[in-house]
Write a protein that holds these residues in place. Structure first.
Motif, PDB file in Angstrom:
ATOM      1  N   ILE A  27       6.383  -1.387  -7.572  1.00 64.70           N
ATOM      2  CA  ILE A  27       4.979  -0.967  -7.643  1.00 64.70           C
ATOM      3  C   ILE A  27       4.843   0.477  -8.116  1.00 64.70           C
ATOM      4  O   ILE A  27       3.945   0.808  -8.877  1.00 64.70           O
ATOM      5  N   GLU A  28       5.763   1.355  -7.731  1.00 59.64           N
ATOM      6  CA  GLU A  28       5.641   2.768  -8.108  1.00 59.64           C
ATOM      7  C   GLU A  28       5.977   3.027  -9.574  1.00 59.64           C
ATOM      8  O   GLU A  28       5.861   4.153 -10.043  1.00 59.64           O
ATOM      9  N   LYS A  29       6.360   1.983 -10.316  1.00 61.10           N
ATOM     10  CA  LYS A  29       6.626   2.122 -11.749  1.00 61.10           C
ATOM     11  C   LYS A  29       5.689   1.250 -12.587  1.00 61.10           C
ATOM     12  O   LYS A  29       5.855   1.140 -13.796  1.00 61.10           O
ATOM     13  N   ALA A  30       4.713   0.645 -11.939  1.00 62.94           N
ATOM     14  CA  ALA A  30       3.841  -0.318 -12.615  1.00 62.94           C
ATOM     15  C   ALA A  30       2.643   0.338 -13.289  1.00 62.94           C
ATOM     16  O   ALA A  30       2.118   1.343 -12.817  1.00 62.94           O
ATOM     17  N   ILE A  31       2.244  -0.262 -14.394  1.00 60.02           N
ATOM     18  CA  ILE A  31       1.011   0.117 -15.087  1.00 60.02           C
ATOM     19  C   ILE A  31       0.136  -1.131 -15.127  1.00 60.02           C
ATOM     20  O   ILE A  31       0.602  -2.213 -15.491  1.00 60.02           O
ATOM     21  N   TYR A  32      -1.109  -0.966 -14.739  1.00 62.02           N
ATOM     22  CA  TYR A  32      -2.081  -2.061 -14.724  1.00 62.02           C
ATOM     23  C   TYR A  32      -3.207  -1.739 -15.701  1.00 62.02           C
ATOM     24  O   TYR A  32      -3.582  -0.579 -15.859  1.00 62.02           O
ATOM     25  N   ARG A  33      -3.770  -2.779 -16.327  1.00 65.98           N
ATOM     26  CA  ARG A  33      -4.819  -2.591 -17.335  1.00 65.98           C
ATOM     27  C   ARG A  33      -5.997  -3.503 -17.025  1.00 65.98           C
ATOM     28  O   ARG A  33      -5.824  -4.680 -16.742  1.00 65.98           O
ATOM     29  N   GLU A  34      -7.194  -2.949 -17.128  1.00 69.14           N
ATOM     30  CA  GLU A  34      -8.428  -3.714 -16.969  1.00 69.14           C
ATOM     31  C   GLU A  34      -8.786  -4.270 -18.339  1.00 69.14           C
ATOM     32  O   GLU A  34      -8.782  -3.547 -19.335  1.00 69.14           O
ATOM     33  N   ALA A  35      -9.089  -5.555 -18.427  1.00 69.21           N
ATOM     34  CA  ALA A  35      -9.222  -6.249 -19.711  1.00 69.21           C
ATOM     35  C   ALA A  35     -10.432  -5.831 -20.543  1.00 69.21           C
ATOM     36  O   ALA A  35     -10.338  -5.734 -21.763  1.00 69.21           O
ATOM     37  N   GLU A  36     -11.576  -5.592 -19.949  1.00 71.11           N
ATOM     38  CA  GLU A  36     -12.802  -5.309 -20.709  1.00 71.11           C
ATOM     39  C   GLU A  36     -12.798  -3.930 -21.368  1.00 71.11           C
ATOM     40  O   GLU A  36     -13.149  -3.794 -22.524  1.00 71.11           O
ATOM     41  N   THR A  37     -12.429  -2.903 -20.620  1.00 69.09           N
ATOM     42  CA  THR A  37     -12.516  -1.528 -21.127  1.00 69.09           C
ATOM     43  C   THR A  37     -11.162  -0.939 -21.518  1.00 69.09           C
ATOM     44  O   THR A  37     -11.113   0.101 -22.157  1.00 69.09           O
ATOM     45  N   GLY A  38     -10.078  -1.576 -21.078  1.00 75.73           N
ATOM     46  CA  GLY A  38      -8.754  -1.057 -21.369  1.00 75.73           C
ATOM     47  C   GLY A  38      -8.325   0.077 -20.441  1.00 75.73           C
ATOM     48  O   GLY A  38      -7.279   0.680 -20.648  1.00 75.73           O
ATOM     49  N   VAL A  39      -9.103   0.371 -19.403  1.00 78.75           N
ATOM     50  CA  VAL A  39      -8.728   1.416 -18.450  1.00 78.75           C
ATOM     51  C   VAL A  39      -7.416   1.015 -17.787  1.00 78.75           C
ATOM     52  O   VAL A  39      -7.232  -0.143 -17.400  1.00 78.75           O
ATOM     53  N   GLU A  40      -6.489   1.959 -17.701  1.00 82.06           N
ATOM     54  CA  GLU A  40      -5.190   1.694 -17.103  1.00 82.06           C
ATOM     55  C   GLU A  40      -4.995   2.516 -15.835  1.00 82.06           C
ATOM     56  O   GLU A  40      -5.447   3.664 -15.749  1.00 82.06           O
ATOM     57  N   LEU A  41      -4.318   1.917 -14.867  1.00 81.82           N
ATOM     58  CA  LEU A  41      -3.889   2.608 -13.658  1.00 81.82           C
ATOM     59  C   LEU A  41      -2.375   2.735 -13.738  1.00 81.82           C
ATOM     60  O   LEU A  41      -1.669   1.728 -13.824  1.00 81.82           O
ATOM     61  N   VAL A  42      -1.883   3.960 -13.744  1.00 83.97           N
ATOM     62  CA  VAL A  42      -0.453   4.237 -13.862  1.00 83.97           C
ATOM     63  C   VAL A  42       0.039   4.687 -12.493  1.00 83.97           C
ATOM     64  O   VAL A  42      -0.341   5.759 -12.009  1.00 83.97           O
ATOM     65  N   PHE A  43       0.866   3.855 -11.873  1.00 85.19           N
ATOM     66  CA  PHE A  43       1.367   4.168 -10.535  1.00 85.19           C
ATOM     67  C   PHE A  43       2.605   5.045 -10.610  1.00 85.19           C
ATOM     68  O   PHE A  43       3.356   5.004 -11.577  1.00 85.19           O
ATOM     69  N   ALA A  44       2.805   5.837  -9.568  1.00 82.67           N
ATOM     70  CA  ALA A  44       3.964   6.712  -9.446  1.00 82.67           C
ATOM     71  C   ALA A  44       4.311   6.813  -7.963  1.00 82.67           C
ATOM     72  O   ALA A  44       3.470   6.536  -7.105  1.00 82.67           O
ATOM     73  N   ALA A  45       5.521   7.206  -7.681  1.00 82.89           N
ATOM     74  CA  ALA A  45       5.937   7.388  -6.296  1.00 82.89           C
ATOM     75  C   ALA A  45       5.086   8.486  -5.659  1.00 82.89           C
ATOM     76  O   ALA A  45       4.708   9.450  -6.316  1.00 82.89           O
ATOM     77  N   ALA A  46       4.782   8.310  -4.390  1.00 85.00           N
ATOM     78  CA  ALA A  46       4.044   9.347  -3.661  1.00 85.00           C
ATOM     79  C   ALA A  46       4.903  10.599  -3.630  1.00 85.00           C
ATOM     80  O   ALA A  46       6.106  10.531  -3.407  1.00 85.00           O
ATOM     81  N   SER A  47       4.291  11.747  -3.892  1.00 86.77           N
ATOM     82  CA  SER A  47       5.072  12.982  -3.984  1.00 86.77           C
ATOM     83  C   SER A  47       5.257  13.627  -2.621  1.00 86.77           C
ATOM     84  O   SER A  47       4.353  13.655  -1.800  1.00 86.77           O
ATOM     85  N   GLY A  48       6.453  14.113  -2.403  1.00 89.11           N
ATOM     86  CA  GLY A  48       6.751  14.880  -1.198  1.00 89.11           C
ATOM     87  C   GLY A  48       7.177  14.010  -0.025  1.00 89.11           C
ATOM     88  O   GLY A  48       6.852  12.838   0.064  1.00 89.11           O
ATOM     89  N   GLU A  49       7.926  14.634   0.878  1.00 85.24           N
ATOM     90  CA  GLU A  49       8.341  13.958   2.100  1.00 85.24           C
ATOM     91  C   GLU A  49       7.287  14.188   3.168  1.00 85.24           C
ATOM     92  O   GLU A  49       6.500  15.127   3.108  1.00 85.24           O
ATOM     93  N   ASN A  50       7.295  13.332   4.147  1.00 90.53           N
ATOM     94  CA  ASN A  50       6.350  13.427   5.270  1.00 90.53           C
ATOM     95  C   ASN A  50       4.903  13.456   4.801  1.00 90.53           C
ATOM     96  O   ASN A  50       4.074  14.155   5.366  1.00 90.53           O
ATOM     97  N   THR A  51       4.607  12.710   3.769  1.00 89.25           N
ATOM     98  CA  THR A  51       3.241  12.641   3.280  1.00 89.25           C
ATOM     99  C   THR A  51       2.590  11.365   3.802  1.00 89.25           C
ATOM    100  O   THR A  51       3.269  10.340   3.932  1.00 89.25           O
ATOM    101  N   PRO A  52       1.311  11.405   4.104  1.00 86.11           N
ATOM    102  CA  PRO A  52       0.646  10.178   4.548  1.00 86.11           C
ATOM    103  C   PRO A  52       0.350   9.228   3.377  1.00 86.11           C
ATOM    104  O   PRO A  52      -0.063   8.103   3.585  1.00 86.11           O
ATOM    105  N   LEU A  53       0.582   9.694   2.145  1.00 84.99           N
ATOM    106  CA  LEU A  53       0.297   8.879   0.975  1.00 84.99           C
ATOM    107  C   LEU A  53       1.355   7.796   0.814  1.00 84.99           C
ATOM    108  O   LEU A  53       2.538   8.053   0.970  1.00 84.99           O
TER     109      LEU A  53
END
Length: 164
Positions: A27-53
């Motif tokens: 999941i942290e390397k996935a890119i998702y695309r919305e079909a109508e507008t082409g908007v993409e969500l680019v996932f990345a690993a949560a940054s830092g240790e001890n983060t609530p993210l």
């Protein structure tokens, strides 16, 4: 075999191959695309240790670069995503964050093979075939970011590819 059954077999093969590709990506390397507008969500690993993210992601809408994150909310036992536009860094108040938040909501993963909808998996898990972000499109369109768009994105984002 008629033309319609041949088309069904082809569609089933495409959905299956799409699912295999998503399952081979974290999941942290996935890119998702919305079909109508082409908007993409680019996932990345949560940054830092001890983060609530639990996840980080970014997107571009028009010329705007937006950042987002997902945090697990123990009160509702759900992953809550937030997409933000020009939020200040550091420790800020709830009112300041609310002013720069474009969208906030629960993030769901969709298994297109069997139609199963579940919560977004944790970092390190296989990427879902698609994501459902309820209310995402209307929230984006009604925000300042929406001025850069002709139409609102839908709330479903399909797996596009895996980053190296």
């Amino acid at each position: 075999m008629g033309a319609s059954s041949g088309a069904f077999v082809l569609l089933a093969a495409l959905v299956y191959s799409h699912a295999v590709i998503a399952a081979d990506c974290r999941i942290e390397k996935a890119i998702y695309r919305e079909a109508e507008t082409g908007v993409e969500l680019v996932f990345a690993a949560a940054s830092g240790e001890n983060t609530p993210l639990s996840h980080g992601f970014s997107t571009e809408i028009g010329k705007l670069k937006l950042s987002g994150h997902v945090m697990y909310d123990p009160e509702i036992e759900r992953p809550v995503g937030m997409l933000m536009n020009n939020c200040p860094e550091g420790d800020v108040t709830g009112a300041t964050i609310a002013a720069c938040t474009v969208w906030k909501g629960i993030v769901y993963g969709i298994d297109e093979t069997n139609g199963h909808v579940d919560l977004l998996p944790p970092e390190g898990a296989d990427a879902p075939d698609a994501l459902l972000l309820p209310g995402f499109g209307p929230a984006v369109l009604s925000s300042a970011v929406g001025k850069a768009m002709e139409s609102a994105p839908w709330d479903v984002f399909e797996f596009k590819e895996c980053t190296p």
